[in-house]
Design a protein around this motif. Structure first.
Motif, PDB file in Angstrom:
ATOM      1  N   LEU A 166       0.735  -1.237  -0.062  1.00  0.00           N
ATOM      2  CA  LEU A 166       0.173  -0.011  -0.028  1.00  0.00           C
ATOM      3  C   LEU A 166       0.737   1.193  -0.093  1.00  0.00           C
ATOM      4  CD1 LEU A 166      -2.468  -1.070   2.701  1.00  0.00           C
ATOM      5  CD2 LEU A 166      -2.860  -1.054   0.195  1.00  0.00           C
ATOM      6  N   VAL A 167       0.625   2.073  -0.999  1.00  0.00           N
ATOM      7  CA  VAL A 167       1.399   3.376  -1.073  1.00  0.00           C
ATOM      8  C   VAL A 167       0.585   4.380  -0.799  1.00  0.00           C
ATOM      9  CG1 VAL A 167       3.135   4.788  -2.437  1.00  0.00           C
ATOM     10  CG2 VAL A 167       3.172   2.221  -2.537  1.00  0.00           C
ATOM     11  N   PHE A 168       0.877   5.279   0.128  1.00  0.00           N
ATOM     12  CA  PHE A 168       0.242   6.418   0.595  1.00  0.00           C
ATOM     13  C   PHE A 168       1.013   7.727   0.333  1.00  0.00           C
ATOM     14  CE2 PHE A 168      -2.000   3.222   2.699  1.00  0.00           C
ATOM     15  CZ  PHE A 168      -3.687   3.470   2.426  1.00  0.00           C
ATOM     16  N   GLY A 169       2.438   7.363   0.390  1.00  0.00           N
ATOM     17  CA  GLY A 169       3.448   8.510   0.344  1.00  0.00           C
ATOM     18  C   GLY A 169       4.080   8.663  -0.833  1.00  0.00           C
ATOM     19  N   ASN A 170       5.275   8.922  -1.125  1.00  0.00           N
ATOM     20  CA  ASN A 170       6.083   9.205  -2.422  1.00  0.00           C
ATOM     21  C   ASN A 170       7.106   8.306  -2.422  1.00  0.00           C
ATOM     22  OD1 ASN A 170       4.296  11.537  -2.740  1.00  0.00           O
ATOM     23  ND2 ASN A 170       5.728  12.623  -1.498  1.00  0.00           N
ATOM     24  N   VAL A 171       7.445   7.619  -3.639  1.00  0.00           N
ATOM     25  CA  VAL A 171       8.299   6.751  -4.012  1.00  0.00           C
ATOM     26  C   VAL A 171       9.064   7.172  -5.548  1.00  0.00           C
ATOM     27  CG1 VAL A 171       8.958   4.294  -4.752  1.00  0.00           C
ATOM     28  CG2 VAL A 171       6.998   5.010  -2.984  1.00  0.00           C
ATOM     29  N   CYS A 172      10.491   7.219  -5.428  1.00  0.00           N
ATOM     30  CA  CYS A 172      10.949   7.899  -6.767  1.00  0.00           C
ATOM     31  C   CYS A 172      12.211   6.876  -7.095  1.00  0.00           C
ATOM     32  CB  CYS A 172      11.349   9.546  -6.291  1.00  0.00           C
ATOM     33  SG  CYS A 172      12.119  10.087  -7.702  1.00  0.00           S
ATOM     34  N   GLY A 173      12.406   6.851  -8.113  1.00  0.00           N
ATOM     35  CA  GLY A 173      13.622   6.134  -8.896  1.00  0.00           C
ATOM     36  C   GLY A 173      13.611   4.491  -8.516  1.00  0.00           C
ATOM     37  N   LYS A 174      14.942   4.089  -8.697  1.00  0.00           N
ATOM     38  CA  LYS A 174      15.114   2.552  -8.757  1.00  0.00           C
ATOM     39  C   LYS A 174      15.045   1.958  -7.236  1.00  0.00           C
ATOM     40  CE  LYS A 174      17.735  -0.703 -10.827  1.00  0.00           C
ATOM     41  NZ  LYS A 174      19.075  -1.152 -11.514  1.00  0.00           N
ATOM     42  N   VAL A 175      13.457   1.695  -7.022  1.00  0.00           N
ATOM     43  CA  VAL A 175      12.960   1.374  -5.529  1.00  0.00           C
ATOM     44  C   VAL A 175      12.212   0.158  -5.812  1.00  0.00           C
ATOM     45  CG1 VAL A 175      11.850   1.609  -3.400  1.00  0.00           C
ATOM     46  CG2 VAL A 175      13.385   3.506  -4.546  1.00  0.00           C
ATOM     47  N   LEU A 176      12.225  -1.016  -5.311  1.00  0.00           N
ATOM     48  CA  LEU A 176      11.239  -2.179  -5.368  1.00  0.00           C
ATOM     49  C   LEU A 176      10.623  -2.012  -3.859  1.00  0.00           C
ATOM     50  CD1 LEU A 176      10.300  -4.868  -6.394  1.00  0.00           C
ATOM     51  CD2 LEU A 176      12.172  -5.883  -5.172  1.00  0.00           C
ATOM     52  N   VAL A 177       9.265  -1.896  -4.102  1.00  0.00           N
ATOM     53  CA  VAL A 177       8.540  -1.772  -2.466  1.00  0.00           C
ATOM     54  C   VAL A 177       7.823  -2.901  -2.463  1.00  0.00           C
ATOM     55  CG1 VAL A 177       6.499  -0.438  -1.525  1.00  0.00           C
ATOM     56  CG2 VAL A 177       8.238   0.879  -3.028  1.00  0.00           C
ATOM     57  N   GLU A 178       7.956  -3.606  -1.200  1.00  0.00           N
ATOM     58  CA  GLU A 178       7.507  -4.812  -0.764  1.00  0.00           C
ATOM     59  C   GLU A 178       6.712  -4.610   0.412  1.00  0.00           C
ATOM     60  OE1 GLU A 178      10.988  -7.346  -0.447  1.00  0.00           O
ATOM     61  OE2 GLU A 178      10.707  -8.233  -2.439  1.00  0.00           O
ATOM     62  N   GLY A 179       6.372  -3.626   0.817  1.00  0.00           N
ATOM     63  CA  GLY A 179       5.510  -3.095   2.164  1.00  0.00           C
ATOM     64  C   GLY A 179       4.688  -1.871   1.875  1.00  0.00           C
ATOM     65  N   ASN A 180       4.537  -1.208   3.124  1.00  0.00           N
ATOM     66  CA  ASN A 180       3.547  -0.222   2.839  1.00  0.00           C
ATOM     67  C   ASN A 180       4.405   1.059   3.256  1.00  0.00           C
ATOM     68  OD1 ASN A 180       1.513  -1.935   2.831  1.00  0.00           O
ATOM     69  ND2 ASN A 180       1.226  -1.719   5.121  1.00  0.00           N
ATOM     70  N   VAL A 181       4.080   2.148   2.224  1.00  0.00           N
ATOM     71  CA  VAL A 181       4.851   3.477   2.410  1.00  0.00           C
ATOM     72  C   VAL A 181       3.553   4.388   2.757  1.00  0.00           C
ATOM     73  CG1 VAL A 181       5.641   5.466   0.947  1.00  0.00           C
ATOM     74  CG2 VAL A 181       6.391   2.975   0.514  1.00  0.00           C
ATOM     75  N   LEU A 182       3.743   4.937   4.109  1.00  0.00           N
ATOM     76  CA  LEU A 182       2.712   5.541   4.737  1.00  0.00           C
ATOM     77  C   LEU A 182       2.678   6.908   4.321  1.00  0.00           C
ATOM     78  CD1 LEU A 182       3.122   4.003   8.355  1.00  0.00           C
ATOM     79  CD2 LEU A 182       1.566   3.338   6.604  1.00  0.00           C
ATOM     80  N   PRO A 183       1.556   7.572   4.640  1.00  0.00           N
ATOM     81  CA  PRO A 183       1.431   8.966   4.012  1.00  0.00           C
ATOM     82  C   PRO A 183       2.740   9.854   4.920  1.00  0.00           C
ATOM     83  CG  PRO A 183      -0.800   8.349   5.064  1.00  0.00           C
ATOM     84  CD  PRO A 183       0.383   7.228   5.494  1.00  0.00           C
ATOM     85  N   ASN A 184       3.131  11.118   4.274  1.00  0.00           N
ATOM     86  CA  ASN A 184       4.148  11.840   4.706  1.00  0.00           C
ATOM     87  C   ASN A 184       5.591  11.226   4.805  1.00  0.00           C
ATOM     88  OD1 ASN A 184       2.312  14.054   4.857  1.00  0.00           O
ATOM     89  ND2 ASN A 184       1.569  13.174   7.047  1.00  0.00           N
TER      90      ASN A 184
END
Length: 82
Positions: free
Chosen positions: A27-45
């Motif tokens: 779940l992504v509620f925040g910001n993700v930029c570049g060569k990133v593999l997201v396997e979890g939650n990015v919270l707001p802010n």
């Protein structure tokens, strides 16, 4: 199964052009930029940014791991037998 919600931003890095990959039940509620593999939650802010060509793996919380993707293999010279 991943969800991007709220005012989240998923962007490629300006310097490298590499974009994030969001997988699994993330779940992504925040910001993700570049060569990133997201396997979890990015919270707001929360921002996970990578302006390099090295892969960063984000599993949620403060868990960020660099992954060495160097595929160069050094060939060892075989020593002559004596």
């Amino acid at each position: 199964m991943a969800h991007i919600r709220g005012i989240a931003k998923i962007t490629a890095a300006r310097e490298t052009g590499d974009a994030p990959l969001i997988i699994g039940n993330s779940l992504v509620f925040g910001n993700v930029c570049g060569k990133v593999l997201v396997e979890g939650n990015v919270l707001p802010n929360r921002s996970v940014e990578n302006q390099t060509q090295e892969l960063l793996v984000f599993r949620g919380g403060d868990s960020i791991h660099k992954v060495n993707e160097s595929k160069e293999k050094t060939k060892s010279k075989k020593q002559p037998e004596r």
